[in-house]
Scaffold this motif. Sequence first.
Motif, PDB file in Angstrom:
ATOM      1  N   PRO A  23       1.464  -1.383  -0.170  1.00 18.12           N
ATOM      2  CA  PRO A  23       0.006  -0.144   0.217  1.00 18.12           C
ATOM      3  C   PRO A  23       1.052   1.392   0.247  1.00 18.12           C
ATOM      4  CG  PRO A  23       0.275  -1.241   1.849  1.00 18.12           C
ATOM      5  CD  PRO A  23       0.487  -1.931   1.199  1.00 18.12           C
ATOM      6  N   ARG A  24       1.021   2.175  -0.592  1.00 17.41           N
ATOM      7  CA  ARG A  24       0.796   3.731  -0.775  1.00 17.41           C
ATOM      8  C   ARG A  24       0.990   4.146   0.749  1.00 17.41           C
ATOM      9  NH1 ARG A  24       1.007   8.105  -4.469  1.00 17.41           N
ATOM     10  NH2 ARG A  24       2.299   9.900  -2.987  1.00 17.41           N
ATOM     11  N   PRO A  25       2.421   4.380   0.728  1.00 19.05           N
ATOM     12  CA  PRO A  25       2.816   4.479   2.826  1.00 19.05           C
ATOM     13  C   PRO A  25       2.513   5.966   2.861  1.00 19.05           C
ATOM     14  CG  PRO A  25       4.762   4.131   1.151  1.00 19.05           C
ATOM     15  CD  PRO A  25       3.539   3.507   0.052  1.00 19.05           C
ATOM     16  N   GLN A  38       6.585   2.080   6.417  1.00 18.93           N
ATOM     17  CA  GLN A  38       6.601   2.628   5.320  1.00 18.93           C
ATOM     18  C   GLN A  38       6.967   1.859   4.090  1.00 18.93           C
ATOM     19  OE1 GLN A  38       8.728   4.686   6.642  1.00 18.93           O
ATOM     20  NE2 GLN A  38       7.063   6.422   7.327  1.00 18.93           N
ATOM     21  N   LEU A  39       7.838   0.715   4.746  1.00 20.76           N
ATOM     22  CA  LEU A  39       8.741  -0.263   3.950  1.00 20.76           C
ATOM     23  C   LEU A  39       7.369  -1.598   4.581  1.00 20.76           C
ATOM     24  CD1 LEU A  39      12.298   0.955   3.993  1.00 20.76           C
ATOM     25  CD2 LEU A  39      10.905   1.118   2.620  1.00 20.76           C
ATOM     26  N   CYS A  40       6.802  -1.352   3.922  1.00 16.15           N
ATOM     27  CA  CYS A  40       5.749  -2.789   4.589  1.00 16.15           C
ATOM     28  C   CYS A  40       5.012  -3.479   3.498  1.00 16.15           C
ATOM     29  CB  CYS A  40       4.770  -1.981   5.429  1.00 16.15           C
ATOM     30  SG  CYS A  40       3.505  -0.903   4.633  1.00 16.15           S
ATOM     31  N   TYR A  51      14.636  -3.160  -0.391  1.00 10.42           N
ATOM     32  CA  TYR A  51      14.728  -1.671  -0.094  1.00 10.42           C
ATOM     33  C   TYR A  51      15.560  -1.159  -0.603  1.00 10.42           C
ATOM     34  CZ  TYR A  51      10.080  -3.289   1.910  1.00 10.42           C
ATOM     35  OH  TYR A  51       8.862  -4.164   2.534  1.00 10.42           O
ATOM     36  N   SER A  52      14.866  -0.234  -1.561  1.00  8.56           N
ATOM     37  CA  SER A  52      15.489   0.658  -2.364  1.00  8.56           C
ATOM     38  C   SER A  52      14.568   1.969  -2.025  1.00  8.56           C
ATOM     39  CB  SER A  52      16.033   0.224  -3.539  1.00  8.56           C
ATOM     40  OG  SER A  52      17.148   1.625  -3.456  1.00  8.56           O
ATOM     41  N   PRO A  53      15.055   3.135  -1.248  1.00  9.08           N
ATOM     42  CA  PRO A  53      16.074   3.044  -0.235  1.00  9.08           C
ATOM     43  C   PRO A  53      15.570   2.245   0.977  1.00  9.08           C
ATOM     44  CG  PRO A  53      14.787   5.059  -0.940  1.00  9.08           C
ATOM     45  CD  PRO A  53      14.769   4.310  -1.866  1.00  9.08           C
ATOM     46  N   GLY A  54      16.606   1.802   1.390  1.00  6.12           N
ATOM     47  CA  GLY A  54      16.479   0.611   3.107  1.00  6.12           C
ATOM     48  C   GLY A  54      16.032   1.421   4.651  1.00  6.12           C
ATOM     49  N   LEU A  55      16.113   0.316   5.512  1.00  7.71           N
ATOM     50  CA  LEU A  55      15.721   1.101   6.644  1.00  7.71           C
ATOM     51  C   LEU A  55      16.593   2.488   7.285  1.00  7.71           C
ATOM     52  CD1 LEU A  55      14.649  -1.685   8.421  1.00  7.71           C
ATOM     53  CD2 LEU A  55      12.936  -0.070   8.199  1.00  7.71           C
ATOM     54  N   GLY A  56      16.296   3.188   7.612  1.00  4.32           N
ATOM     55  CA  GLY A  56      16.844   4.575   8.191  1.00  4.32           C
ATOM     56  C   GLY A  56      16.815   5.625   7.403  1.00  4.32           C
TER      57      GLY A  56
END
Length: 170
Positions: A23-25, A38-40, A51-56
């Motif tokens: 889903p759109r963050p 957001q990265l879900c 993910y790109s960009p990644g966590l953090g």
Amino acid sequence: NYTTAKATVSLLVAKATSEIQWPRPNPVSYGTKLSPLQLCAMASVPGSFEYSPGLGAVLAAGEHQLSVVFTPADTVGYSASRAAASMTVAKANPRIIWPTPDPIAHGVALSPTQLNAKASVPGSFAFRPAMGEIIASGVHELSVTFTPTDTLNYTTVSAVVPLTVAEKSP
């Protein structure tokens, strides 16, 4: 009339495609680190996400395209998949710290003692009334508009504080 026959054929079984749902963050403000909120992305089969960009990561204000590569745990039966999601990063509001100044006497010019606002990020201040002005007796509002140096990621903000100007003693 018939004899027994034997034949061999090759059968190619293609890998199934693993489906990704993402889903759109929700929009975030500049300075927010990317997190599992957001990265879900979710997949139809077990596996791992890259993910790109990644966590953090902290993204600049604006519209961004996030991407993910999903690698299924069962790489024999399922192929890897890719997906993307758009995310908005809003400009952040700088914080202005401006304590209420002590009262001054009539005839005293405004100085850095009264016009001493500070901000949470670098930038410039525009005070009203300005430095050096002498204002009448009474309670007045001093105002400041702060313009950040980084206007890409931060908004311009304003603040107001009261100032009491005491009447001049006879």
